[in-house]
Scaffold this motif. Structure first.
Motif: not given
Length: 678
Positions: A437-455
């Motif tokens: 599950q990846v974190d998307i960190i926007f500089r100047g905006a709120e950080a968001m998380a992706t959905n989960k991926a599974k192998v």
């Protein structure tokens, strides 16, 4: 039909009727009240809950339409009447089977002064408008409006023909019939017809055109595979009309959605009088083939990876993200947590698949950013965090718009999203699954998380099986069989199994041995046994059966597995020993007065000639049977295990008889160990 089957049939029909009625009820979702039209009970999108309906395409049933970002619209009608109001929903950044469309029939409207929309013909006499707004998605419906206007040079009132050409040759490869648009539906208040190219309507329309129009139409027909032809009603000079229809982008387009392809269709309006000007009477509408995705999503390929000890496996990750804030962000950091078997040193960015639509679509990212590049240029850098448990991908200076930015309307939300693609190798150690599950960190905006991926990890391998069989039931024909002998079996198994919990499947082939004996006696009296006697027969059968079967099972944690299999059983080598004696009893003793014996064989690799017993010919027959079994095994299932299974074999015909059947039940204890992985 028995009573139980009839009840099940009636129950199924009742459920089907109930489903049909409930499906129809969902269509009545539009409320019209005093010029305010509202779509009720808007369905949730499949996939990520952050996905949105980006466009509501309203058709008011009086020839007018409007596109909005909301589920309501203000519209008043010029005349009283009953109208069919239709709303088509267009999804953004989510994969669904097709846009959902709602209908509302028999809407009674009281006439009030109209506020009908005005339409810009862009200084042409024909114009194409769609709810997709220059983007098309595989397996989605496209609502199309064809505007056409009678030019001032025409007669006071005249008819004409409207052509819509699609599936342009060579536009998306050499197989336009495989990946193309197909006509989906056609709606219009007036009575018009449409037909494919070279049909009777094309044959009627083409000769009626002027020479200039013929030349243009012929050229368009040569360039396209399909065409819809409409016979239009009479229009006065300067009058404009519209046709509503639907086209569908075929599912096969998804195979090339990442290749930045364009698709188009072309409308040509040819009135039967007046001058035909190709610049004004022909309009080509081009669309980007859009690779639609949910915002803030991570995907991995392959979703199922195969484990080979010590061997590296390449995994490909694609991370989609969207700025859902209001402002513009310059830098975006994608934090990817490393799994235990990820080799961080092998992470490699694919420069051709990383971009944001806020910049040139074809931008090739340079991820070896120097300090000067980071300050002034758009680039993508790769590093690790201080704990070395995550990869950090940083987009520099991408100026990603926020979803709620004042410059973002309903049709340019692509300016708010970006994509990261990279590959990474595993180090060859065992893993049941990789979760990310990846974190998307926007500089100047709120950080968001992706959905989960599974192998999910599986193993594909060949195993050797050795077993010991103990038969305990030989069915009706050999009900008096005795002295069952334990015999060995050997087999080769291919198994496709998870490394943890899950379904396994495979095939098995091998050789199974079973042996049994029986004695049978019948009291007789004849000239050889005047005081009575017996006819005694001793029989011994030894069979080695060649068998093939399909297996399916479910294992728990890689240690215990239940399974079942079914397949064919054919005797490969079988020996038959038959001794028959006639015994005469006297007062003091018994004596054998007649005896005979045969030794013969049967099976596909052991055919023997016919034998005679008491001058009676005994012919053995080769035959095929069926088998099934259920069992349980335990151990390190991907390497070594022990198990037990119960087997059942059924042979419709059996060696020297053709009117008797033979079934045998036995238990096998076995050992299974891995030979090699694939």
């Amino acid at each position: 039909m028995n009573k139980c089957l009839r009840l099940y049939t009636y129950f199924f029909l009742l459920c089907l009727i109930s489903f049909r009625l409930s499906a129809q009820d969902t269509l009545n979702n539009i409320t019209v009240n005093n010029g305010f039209i509202l779509l009720n009970d808007i369905p949730a999108l499949e996939g990520n809950p952050k996905a949105i309906w980006g466009n509501y395409f309203w058709e008011f049933g009086d020839g007018h339409y409007k596109m909005t970002e909301k589920s309501s619209v203000d519209y008043t009608y010029s005349e009283s009447g009953i109208y069919n109001v239709r709303a088509s929903l267009t999804p953004y950044y989510t994969v669904v089977s097709k846009p959902i469309t709602y209908y509302q029939d028999n809407v009674a409207i009281n006439g009030v002064p109209t506020n009908a929309p005005s339409y810009n013909m862009n200084d042409r006499y024909v114009n194409i408008v769609t709810n997709s707004r220059y983007e098309v998605v595989a397996d989605h419906e496209i609502r199309v409006v064809l505007h056409y206007e009678m030019p001032p040079s025409a007669k006071s009132s005249d008819e004409g023909y409207l052509f819509l050409f699609y599936n342009k040759k060579g536009e998306i490869g050499d197989s336009p019939d495989k990946i193309s648009y197909e006509s989906f539906s056609y709606l219009d208040a007036d009575t018009r017809t449409y037909a494919k190219a070279n049909s009777s309507l094309m044959g009627v329309a083409f000769p009626a055109l002027s020479s200039t129009a013929k030349s243009s139409i012929q050229q368009l027909q040569n360039e396209h595979v399909d065409v819809l032809v409409f016979k239009t009603s009479s229009l006065s000079r300067g009058q404009e009309n519209r046709i509503f229809l639907s086209l569908k982008a075929n599912p096969e387009l998804a195979d090339i959605a990442d290749m930045k392809r364009e698709l188009s269709f072309t409308a040509a309006w040819a009135p039967l009088s007046g001058t035909f000007d190709p610049e004004k009477h022909i309009h080509q509408y081009s669309m980007d083939l859009l690779e639609v995705h949910d915002p803030n999503k991570i995907e991995v390929f392959p979703k199922v990876a195969y484990y080979k000890k010590g061997r590296k496996q390449k995994l490909f990750y694609t991370i989609d993200f969207q700025n859902e804030a209001e402002g513009i962000v310059r830098d975006v950091i994608v934090r990817f947590p490393l799994a235990k078997n990820h080799d961080a040193s092998t992470a490699k960015i694919d420069p051709n698949k990383n971009s944001t639509y806020a910049v040139d679509k074809d931008l090739v990212w340079n991820y070896h950013c120097s300090p000067v590049q980071k300050e002034n240029n758009k680039c993508l850098s790769l590093g690790k965090n201080s704990a070395a448990d995550s990869l950090l991908f940083t987009f520099h200076n991408i100026d990603l718009f926020g979803k709620d930015h004042q410059l973002i309307g309903p049709f340019n939300k692509k300016l708010t999203k970006g994509r990261l693609s990279f590959s990474i190798l595993t180090d060859g150690t065992r893993a049941n699954k990789n979760k990310s599950q990846v974190d998307i960190i926007f500089r100047g905006a709120e950080a968001m998380a992706t959905n989960k991926a599974k192998v999910k990890w599986r193993q594909s391998a060949f195993y050797l099986k050795t077993g010991l069989n103990s038969a305990h039931d030989f069915g009706v024909y050999l009900a008096d069989a005795q002295n069952f002998m334990e015999r060995a079996s050997v087999g080769l198994i291919y198994d496709n199994t998870p490394l943890g919990t899950g379904i396994s499947w495979g095939i098995e082939g091998g050789l199974t041995s079973l042996t049994m004996r029986r004695s049978n006696s019948t009291a007789i009296t004849n000239n050889l046994t005047p005081n009575g006697g017996l006819w005694v027969q001793n029989e011994r059968i030894s069979m080695r059966m060649l068998e093939a079967q399909a297996r399916v099972g479910y294992q728990f944690g890689g240690f215990i597995k239940g399974f079942a299999s079914a397949g064919l059983s054919v005797p490969a080598f079988a020996d038959l020993s038959l001794e028959s004696d006639v015994v005469h009893y006297t007062v003091d003793a018994q004596e054998t007065v007649l005896a005979d014996a045969i030794d013969t064989g049967f099976g596909i690799f052991n055919s023997s000639p016919d034998a005679e017993l008491f001058n009676q010919t005994i012919s053995t027959n080769n035959f095929m049977g069926f088998m099934t079994n259920v069992g349980l095994e335990a151990g390190l299932l991907n390497n070594l295990s022990v198990g037990i299974k119960g087997e059942m074999r059924f042979y419709p015909n059996f060696y020297y008889t053709t009117d008797k059947c033979f079934s045998v039940r036995n238990t096998e204890v076995f050992l299974r160990f891995r030979l090699f992985s694939l």
